[in-house]
Design an enzyme around this catalytic site. Structure first.
Site, short mmCIF file in Angstrom:
data_model
loop_
_atom_site.label_atom_id
_atom_site.label_comp_id
_atom_site.label_asym_id
_atom_site.label_seq_id
_atom_site.Cartn_x
_atom_site.Cartn_y
_atom_site.Cartn_z
N ALA A 40 1.70 -3.21 -3.93
CA ALA A 40 1.64 -2.37 -4.95
C ALA A 40 0.11 -1.72 -4.99
CB ALA A 40 1.96 -2.68 -6.31
N CYS A 41 -0.22 -1.27 -6.04
CA CYS A 41 -1.62 -0.56 -6.11
C CYS A 41 -1.35 1.00 -5.78
CB CYS A 41 -2.86 -1.10 -5.39
SG CYS A 41 -3.50 -2.74 -6.08
N GLY A 42 -1.92 1.91 -6.62
CA GLY A 42 -1.76 3.10 -6.44
C GLY A 42 -3.16 3.69 -6.43
N ARG B 184 3.43 1.36 -9.48
CA ARG B 184 2.47 0.73 -8.32
C ARG B 184 1.62 -0.34 -9.07
NH1 ARG B 184 1.74 1.48 -3.26
NH2 ARG B 184 3.31 2.90 -2.06
#
Length: 378
Positions: A15-17, A44
């Protein structure tokens, strides 16, 4: 008989955006575009970190370093020590608590202050450039004053970050209402190996360099020890911090261009170097031998910004995504095309860069400046 596969739906390490936008004409705009792009990628993150960096937001103090300082647990002793430290080492032209919305949906926010300062160098420190002096003093605050952290330190820019979804952090700092900048980067965090705390949210910053990151830097220990030799110390409990210090070292202090720095972070494999022509082979061999400790291992994508330019890059085999789009003077980079189209549906161009190849956006004035420098060299 083979065992049954167990699926853990809440265990997600991909994830992480990330999002970045620059108006290459220099036009300033509110944070609403970056906020809406991050809302589109809400899945995310998990609410344990969000943040924004904005450039061009302090035109009235553009000649002064803007220090955004976080005081964990509202530690007033730490604030008193920071005030004394800044008064002794800088000319503080203006200081105030950063305005916030107390009704925003954030948990246990620390105290944030901003200080607009110019260096007041004494003795041997007069030999330092202003930027080197500020870096030195930021490191002293972060390593010597407990519960005090300088989260941004550049001129005419600032970082706003904390624990929450990005839209919550934006509401807390009133980014859509209070600020206009010509470039914004943003991050939605899904912590995997490090804690979700206010200082560990992205972006990470030194001077006007900011970095947002998706992935995991398995070379963190090597990178961290190498940077310590040059006076950079990691105190914010996450691997991404090394990236901010690495770009400052390579691009500001050593004067390397983005195109070469990208090959230090994500160099060709040795078996690819072996089959290159002799000139390229010598070049990439020299890079890997001299800058091996700054090779960034692991799956990662970063968006790096400083005044006048922004670039996005992935690891060399694209284990984390990045997409770019353009519309007129606007250039976007994002983890997902959908986030770009959510804020700019009618794009002129959309493209996905190769692994290890940077997408670069610069102010037109910066492009002209670089072209002039190149012509003088030639």
């Amino acid at each position: 008989m083979r065992g049954k596969r167990v699926v853990l739906p809440d265990k997600d390490h991909q994830a992480c955006g990330l999002f970045g936008v620059i108006d290459r004409s220099g036009r300033r705009f509110s944070g609403e575009m970056a906020i809406n792009a991050m809302i589109n990628m809400k899945v995310r993150g998990n609410g344990l970190g969000g943040g924004f960096a904005a450039y061009g937001i302090y035109p009235e103090y553009k000649d002064y370093y803007a220090l955004h300082v976080m005081f964990q647990d509202w530690d007033m002793e730490a604030k008193h020590r920071v005030d004394e430290f800044l008064d002794a080492n800088f000319d503080v032209v203006y200081a105030e608590e950063i305005p916030v919305n107390p009704e925003a949906n954030v948990a246990s926010p620390p105290l944030f202050w901003r200080y607009f300062v110019s260096p007041n160098k004494k003795g041997d420190e007069k030999k330092l450039s202003d930027d080197d002096y500020v870096v030195k003093k930021v490191m002293e605050i972060n390593t010597k004053i407990n519960n005090a952290y300088v989260v941004s330190s550049g001129k005419d820019m600032g970082v706003f970050k904390g624990v929450g979804f990005p839209e919550d952090i934006a509401e807390y700092f009133m980014l859509a209402e209070e600020y206009k900048g010509y470039m914004w980067t943003a991050h939605s965090r899904f912590p995997t190996n490090t804690p979700g705390w206010w200082g560990g949210a992205h972006p990470f910053c030194i001077l006007d360099w900011t970095v947002v990151h998706n992935g995991e830097i398995s070379s963190y220990g090597t990178n961290k020890r190498y940077l310590e030799m040059f006076g950079y110390y990691c105190t914010l409990l996450t691997d991404t911090e090394v990236m901010a210090y690495a770009v400052d070292l390579l691009m500001r202090k050593q004067g390397l261009p983005i195109e070469i720095v990208s090959k230090i972070f994500a160099p060709p494999m040795w078996d690819h170097i072996d089959i290159m022509d002799e000139k390229k082979k010598k070049f990439y061999t020299a890079l890997r031998m001299n800058y091996g400790p700054l090779l960034i291992n692991g799956p990662w994508t970063i968006v790096v910004a400083r005044h006048g330019e922004m670039f996005g890059i992935t690891d060399r085999i694209r284990l984390r995504p990045i997409t770019s789009g353009e519309k007129g003077d606007l250039l976007f980079v994002s983890s997902e095309e959908s986030a770009i189209r959510a804020v700019c549906p009618d794009l002129d161009r959309v493209y996905t860069p190769m692994g290890g190849e940077p997408v670069i956006g610069r102010l037109k004035s910066r492009e002209k400046e670089l072209a002039k420098q190149l012509s003088e060299v030639e």
